[in-house]
Design a protein around this motif. Structure first.
Motif, mmCIF file in Angstrom:
data_model
loop_
_atom_site.group_PDB
_atom_site.id
_atom_site.type_symbol
_atom_site.label_atom_id
_atom_site.label_comp_id
_atom_site.label_asym_id
_atom_site.label_seq_id
_atom_site.Cartn_x
_atom_site.Cartn_y
_atom_site.Cartn_z
ATOM 1 N N VAL A 188 0.854 -1.178 0.000
ATOM 2 C CA VAL A 188 0.000 0.000 0.000
ATOM 3 C C VAL A 188 0.894 1.232 0.000
ATOM 4 O O VAL A 188 1.945 1.255 0.644
ATOM 5 N N LYS A 189 0.502 2.244 -0.784
ATOM 6 C CA LYS A 189 1.281 3.482 -0.883
ATOM 7 C C LYS A 189 0.562 4.589 -0.133
ATOM 8 O O LYS A 189 -0.628 4.836 -0.377
ATOM 9 N N ILE A 190 1.272 5.256 0.778
ATOM 10 C CA ILE A 190 0.642 6.244 1.644
ATOM 11 C C ILE A 190 1.159 7.647 1.360
ATOM 12 O O ILE A 190 2.210 7.835 0.749
ATOM 13 N N ALA A 191 0.397 8.627 1.843
ATOM 14 C CA ALA A 191 0.725 10.035 1.619
ATOM 15 C C ALA A 191 1.655 10.558 2.707
ATOM 16 O O ALA A 191 1.570 10.132 3.863
ATOM 17 N N PRO A 192 2.513 11.517 2.377
ATOM 18 C CA PRO A 192 3.353 12.146 3.402
ATOM 19 C C PRO A 192 2.555 13.056 4.323
ATOM 20 O O PRO A 192 3.035 13.434 5.394
ATOM 21 N N ASP A 193 1.335 13.404 3.908
ATOM 22 C CA ASP A 193 0.525 14.350 4.667
ATOM 23 C C ASP A 193 -0.302 13.696 5.762
ATOM 24 O O ASP A 193 -1.019 14.377 6.499
ATOM 25 N N LEU A 194 -0.213 12.365 5.894
ATOM 26 C CA LEU A 194 -0.892 11.687 6.989
ATOM 27 C C LEU A 194 -0.317 12.146 8.330
ATOM 28 O O LEU A 194 0.896 12.336 8.466
ATOM 29 N N ALA A 195 -1.186 12.285 9.329
ATOM 30 C CA ALA A 195 -0.715 12.525 10.687
ATOM 31 C C ALA A 195 0.049 11.297 11.169
ATOM 32 O O ALA A 195 -0.196 10.174 10.713
ATOM 33 N N ASP A 196 0.968 11.496 12.098
ATOM 34 C CA ASP A 196 1.784 10.383 12.583
ATOM 35 C C ASP A 196 0.933 9.238 13.118
ATOM 36 O O ASP A 196 1.247 8.056 12.896
ATOM 37 N N ALA A 197 -0.144 9.565 13.812
ATOM 38 C CA ALA A 197 -1.006 8.515 14.350
ATOM 39 C C ALA A 197 -1.641 7.698 13.231
ATOM 40 O O ALA A 197 -1.833 6.482 13.364
ATOM 41 N N ASP A 198 -1.933 8.342 12.112
ATOM 42 C CA ASP A 198 -2.523 7.629 10.981
ATOM 43 C C ASP A 198 -1.475 6.770 10.264
ATOM 44 O O ASP A 198 -1.792 5.702 9.746
ATOM 45 N N VAL A 199 -0.241 7.246 10.222
ATOM 46 C CA VAL A 199 0.842 6.414 9.687
ATOM 47 C C VAL A 199 0.953 5.135 10.501
ATOM 48 O O VAL A 199 1.051 4.023 9.960
ATOM 49 N N ASP A 200 0.915 5.278 11.820
ATOM 50 C CA ASP A 200 0.981 4.102 12.694
ATOM 51 C C ASP A 200 -0.190 3.168 12.452
ATOM 52 O O ASP A 200 -0.026 1.934 12.414
ATOM 53 N N ALA A 201 -1.377 3.746 12.274
ATOM 54 C CA ALA A 201 -2.573 2.920 12.075
ATOM 55 C C ALA A 201 -2.494 2.130 10.777
ATOM 56 O O ALA A 201 -2.855 0.945 10.730
ATOM 57 N N VAL A 202 -2.016 2.757 9.705
ATOM 58 C CA VAL A 202 -1.874 2.048 8.436
ATOM 59 C C VAL A 202 -0.802 0.968 8.549
ATOM 60 O O VAL A 202 -0.959 -0.138 8.027
#
Length: 377
Positions: free
Chosen positions: A215-229
């Motif tokens: 899965v490819k994620i955005a740099p604009d995600l909040a840190d908590a959302d990075v952790d969740a993904v």
């Protein structure tokens, strides 16, 4: 030097998308000239065994590859491999053909070594790409396929749209990437929310069969959302995460074209992309393959991402500013750096910052010392 002169005097004065299409046409000509392509491959493709790396069951001749966005329709993968990329990620490809957003939609920012694009997943559709990927290849190439949502498909049907593309393309790919992070398709980034992402990834993984799914994620995600993904990717048994896509942030840019809407790639993305990579590594360790993209310009950037835990590193914008020999030069310099620091394989470098300190007297490159200093603060 010659390419830099050509860029400054000619290319930067031309429409960016027109130059891109001309480049694709030239590469397709090379794609139908197998003798020339094989000669080029022997001269420029990574041949150093020390650069070989294995990720999610796939063997890569080099950790450095081409990110999605350049070869949208899988029309010139062999030609790109012949210029030195260790893998070529095609796409983003949607289940149905679509024209993308209105032009102009691609802008160079030379002062910032960056690009803004609002292409909108312009491509000929999954069926067309599948036909091209079925063709026999005269040079070896690792191909990733990046899939996204067709713009006209409503959010509630996004899962079915991704599954359609996955069924057509996964059997022809070495790995499959679910792109939910482009800023140029309305509502797409909403799919990064875990409650929407979980069922989507489950369905795509099922449709992909034995093909590894990332899965490819955005740099604009909040840190908590990075952790969740990251947690979700581990939970679902995904092969890995690509971090990151383009950004909608614009802080500190000098070029007037920064005012254009769309996703920003290139040098300004470097710090955040590295930050997200480090966060992912701290969260998942080596349970997932991490692929780092965003702001990669030279061997120092590739080396830094490897040390921080990336198994693979991708670039795209750097080729616009450094020319067609960019990947070859990075592989050459990476080989030299490995040997200069006493390493025999690229695997000895990956995630090195997570390991115990080396005994006294073991030299580290300057970039590593800088990274260690940052982490100590």
């Amino acid at each position: 030097m010659m390419y830099r002169l050509l860029f400054d005097l000619v290319l930067r004065r031309m429409d960016a998308e027109a130059v891109h299409h001309a480049t694709i046409r030239a590469l397709r000509v090379l794609s139908v000239a197998p003798f020339l392509r094989r000669r080029l491959y022997r001269a420029l493709a990574p041949g150093d065994e020390a650069l070989r790396v294995r990720a999610f069951g796939v063997h890569f001749p080099s950790p450095f590859g081409l990110a999605a966005g350049f070869d949208k329709d899988a029309g010139c993968v062999e030609a790109l491999a012949a210029f030195g990329f260790g893998h070529v990620e095609v796409g983003t490809i949607t289940a149905h053909a679509q024209p993308g957003n209105a032009r102009p939609r691609l802008f160079r920012l030379p002062a910032d070594r960056a690009i803004v694009n609002r292409m909108g997943f312009n491509n000929a559709g999954a069926a067309r790409a599948a036909r091209r990927l079925r063709r026999p290849r005269s040079v070896p190439v690792v191909v990733g396929v990046n899939i996204g949502k067709t713009k006209v498909i409503p959010e509630e049907l996004a899962r079915h749209d991704y599954v359609t593309a996955a069924r057509l393309l996964a059997p022809l790919a070495d790995y499959l990437v679910v792109n939910v992070s482009s800023p140029n398709t309305p509502g797409l980034r909403d799919l990064q929310a875990v409650e929407l992402l979980r069922p989507l990834l489950k369905d795509v993984r099922r449709a992909a069969g034995r093909t590894p799914v990332l899965v490819k994620i955005a740099p604009d995600l909040a840190d908590a959302d990075v952790d969740a993904v990251a947690d979700l990717a581990v939970e679902l048994g995904l092969a890995g995460v690509i971090a990151t896509n383009t950004t909608i942030a614009r802080a500190g840019l000098a070029d007037a074209a920064a005012a254009e809407t769309g996703g920003l790639s290139g040098r300004p993305l470097k710090a955040r992309s590295l930050e997200v990579l480090r966060r992912l590594r701290a969260r998942v360790g080596d349970r997932l393959t991490l692929v780092s993209a965003g702001g990669v310009e030279d061997v120092d950037d590739v080396w830094e991402r490897l040390l921080a835990g990336a198994t693979l590193v991708q670039g795209y914008t750097g080729m616009i500013y450094h020319g067609p020999l960019w990947a070859w030069r990075i592989n050459r310099d990476l080989s030299r750096r490995l040997r200069r620091h006493g390493h025999t394989t690229i695997g000895e470098v990956i995630g090195r910052l997570d390991r115990p300190a080396e005994p006294a007297g073991t030299a580290e490159p300057a970039v590593v010392a800088g990274v260690r200093a940052q982490e100590a603060r």
